[in-house]
Write a protein that holds these residues in place. Sequence first.
Motif, PDB file in Angstrom:
ATOM      1  N   THR A  25     -21.967  10.872   7.647  1.00 61.82           N
ATOM      2  CA  THR A  25     -20.803  11.201   6.815  1.00 61.82           C
ATOM      3  C   THR A  25     -20.498  12.686   6.888  1.00 61.82           C
ATOM      4  OG1 THR A  25     -21.330   9.379   5.311  1.00 61.82           O
ATOM      5  CG2 THR A  25     -19.837  11.086   4.494  1.00 61.82           C
ATOM      6  N   GLY A  26     -21.546  13.512   6.863  1.00 61.62           N
ATOM      7  CA  GLY A  26     -21.348  14.961   6.982  1.00 61.62           C
ATOM      8  C   GLY A  26     -20.760  15.356   8.326  1.00 61.62           C
ATOM      9  N   ASP A  78     -24.145   6.517  17.305  1.00 59.28           N
ATOM     10  CA  ASP A  78     -25.033   7.669  17.512  1.00 59.28           C
ATOM     11  C   ASP A  78     -25.188   8.460  16.221  1.00 59.28           C
ATOM     12  OD1 ASP A  78     -25.529   7.113  20.145  1.00 59.28           O
ATOM     13  OD2 ASP A  78     -24.037   8.500  20.942  1.00 59.28           O
ATOM     14  N   ALA A  79     -24.086   8.622  15.493  1.00 60.22           N
ATOM     15  CA  ALA A  79     -24.153   9.355  14.228  1.00 60.22           C
ATOM     16  C   ALA A  79     -24.917   8.572  13.176  1.00 60.22           C
ATOM     17  CB  ALA A  79     -22.732   9.667  13.739  1.00 60.22           C
ATOM     18  N   ILE A  80     -24.729   7.247  13.118  1.00 62.34           N
ATOM     19  CA  ILE A  80     -25.431   6.418  12.141  1.00 62.34           C
ATOM     20  C   ILE A  80     -26.937   6.489  12.349  1.00 62.34           C
ATOM     21  CG2 ILE A  80     -25.853   4.003  11.508  1.00 62.34           C
ATOM     22  CD1 ILE A  80     -22.891   3.498  11.742  1.00 62.34           C
ATOM     23  N   ALA A  81     -27.375   6.637  13.604  1.00 63.71           N
ATOM     24  CA  ALA A  81     -28.810   6.720  13.893  1.00 63.71           C
ATOM     25  C   ALA A  81     -29.454   7.916  13.212  1.00 63.71           C
ATOM     26  CB  ALA A  81     -29.039   6.785  15.402  1.00 63.71           C
ATOM     27  N   LEU A  82     -28.666   8.932  12.878  1.00 59.24           N
ATOM     28  CA  LEU A  82     -29.182  10.114  12.189  1.00 59.24           C
ATOM     29  C   LEU A  82     -29.296   9.903  10.684  1.00 59.24           C
ATOM     30  CD1 LEU A  82     -27.037  12.775  14.073  1.00 59.24           C
ATOM     31  CD2 LEU A  82     -29.471  12.320  14.415  1.00 59.24           C
ATOM     32  N   GLY A 111     -18.466  13.749   9.765  1.00 55.58           N
ATOM     33  CA  GLY A 111     -17.079  13.296   9.781  1.00 55.58           C
ATOM     34  C   GLY A 111     -16.888  11.849  10.168  1.00 55.58           C
ATOM     35  N   GLN A 112     -17.968  11.079  10.301  1.00 57.67           N
ATOM     36  CA  GLN A 112     -17.842   9.680  10.659  1.00 57.67           C
ATOM     37  C   GLN A 112     -17.550   8.841   9.412  1.00 57.67           C
ATOM     38  OE1 GLN A 112     -17.846   8.294  13.648  1.00 57.67           O
ATOM     39  NE2 GLN A 112     -18.271  10.215  14.738  1.00 57.67           N
ATOM     40  N   ARG A 113     -16.649   7.893   9.559  1.00 59.09           N
ATOM     41  CA  ARG A 113     -16.360   6.948   8.480  1.00 59.09           C
ATOM     42  C   ARG A 113     -17.296   5.756   8.661  1.00 59.09           C
ATOM     43  NH1 ARG A 113      -9.980   6.170   8.667  1.00 59.09           N
ATOM     44  NH2 ARG A 113     -10.474   4.833   6.871  1.00 59.09           N
ATOM     45  N   ILE A 114     -18.409   5.770   7.937  1.00 60.78           N
ATOM     46  CA  ILE A 114     -19.487   4.821   8.160  1.00 60.78           C
ATOM     47  C   ILE A 114     -19.016   3.386   7.971  1.00 60.78           C
ATOM     48  CG2 ILE A 114     -21.780   4.111   7.438  1.00 60.78           C
ATOM     49  CD1 ILE A 114     -21.610   6.785   8.876  1.00 60.78           C
ATOM     50  N   GLY A 115     -18.251   3.137   6.915  1.00 64.59           N
ATOM     51  CA  GLY A 115     -17.768   1.780   6.668  1.00 64.59           C
ATOM     52  C   GLY A 115     -16.924   1.257   7.811  1.00 64.59           C
TER      53      GLY A 115
END
Length: 350
Positions: free
Chosen positions: A243-244, A233-237, A246-250
């Motif tokens: 990253t802002g 859900d956060a990556i979709a943004l 707080g998600q660790r995308i990798g």
Amino acid sequence: MTTAAVTAPVAPSPGRPASLRRRRATGLAVCVAAVLLACVASLAFGSRVVAWPDVVAGVLHPDLDDIAQAAVHSRITRTLLGALVGAALGLAGAVMQGLTRNPLADPGLLGVSSGASFAVVCGIAWLGVSSLTQYIWLAFLGAAVAAALVYAVGSIGREGATPLKLALAGAATSAALVSMVSMVLLTRTDVYDTFRFWQVGSIGRASLGEIGQVLPFLLVGAVLAVGSARGMDAIALGDEVATGLGQRIGRVRALGALAAVLLCGAAVAIAGPIGFVGLVVPHAARRFTGPDHRWLLPYSATLGAALLLAADVVGRLVARPQEIEVGIVTALIGAPVFLMILRRQKVRDL
């Protein structure tokens, strides 16, 4: 092709969450009912149509001397496999579209199907593999290695594994592996007759023991996919926003990719490369759930199971007493939908 971003999640207004959850829960219940109906149809229809009382008896306490009940009993494994494979492919497609923000992503994007095909054809040609039990593991290994290669190539550079780089790496890897499969088949024509029965995609040849071998991979993949829902859900943004937040995308992409590999690899290994389910199902599910992966994933799993079982029933009915393999039926269903998605997303060539 360019990657068209999947719609970013939008938070519901304060007055709507309860009603929205109820609608989504009701829709999910309808999807589960559709799976159950498809299971009943899978047990009842085939070269012989079986009445409802014999369906119940064939499942609960079959009399194998009764032809109708014996037919139902023989279809139980096929029905179970169809539900599992359809759910796995639908779930994997939703994960891959979420990770890459690409509405055209499907289980073939990471080279899973072509990697599995190459491993199987090599096993048949040079290792003497002849049974499904043997090449299940070859297919799974090939799928995992191909997906790892795609992710490694797509991660090269300072930006890491961007959606566009993953899509391009996956397309290039798939094309190369398909060419290598053709090369092996052209030089070893004796392999073709064995390989073609797996390549067409079917849920009618596996046993309960073989299902048991891949079931742990399907379960682990499903758990990892559901656990990655909030991160997707956060990556979709967008990566910077995620990253802002707080998600660790990798980490999210690695776990999601592992989930997709486990789901796709196990499904392709036991049923062969069945196309379009992972592409079509998430788009259908998103119409009911929106972009929220916590709902999108279970919808995709249930709709995938219902779609694959329905396609298998259609393949058995239209060519009675013979049958059309489910991989062919899903291609016939999925190709027009794919064209509609292309028109809607206005995807352009690079």
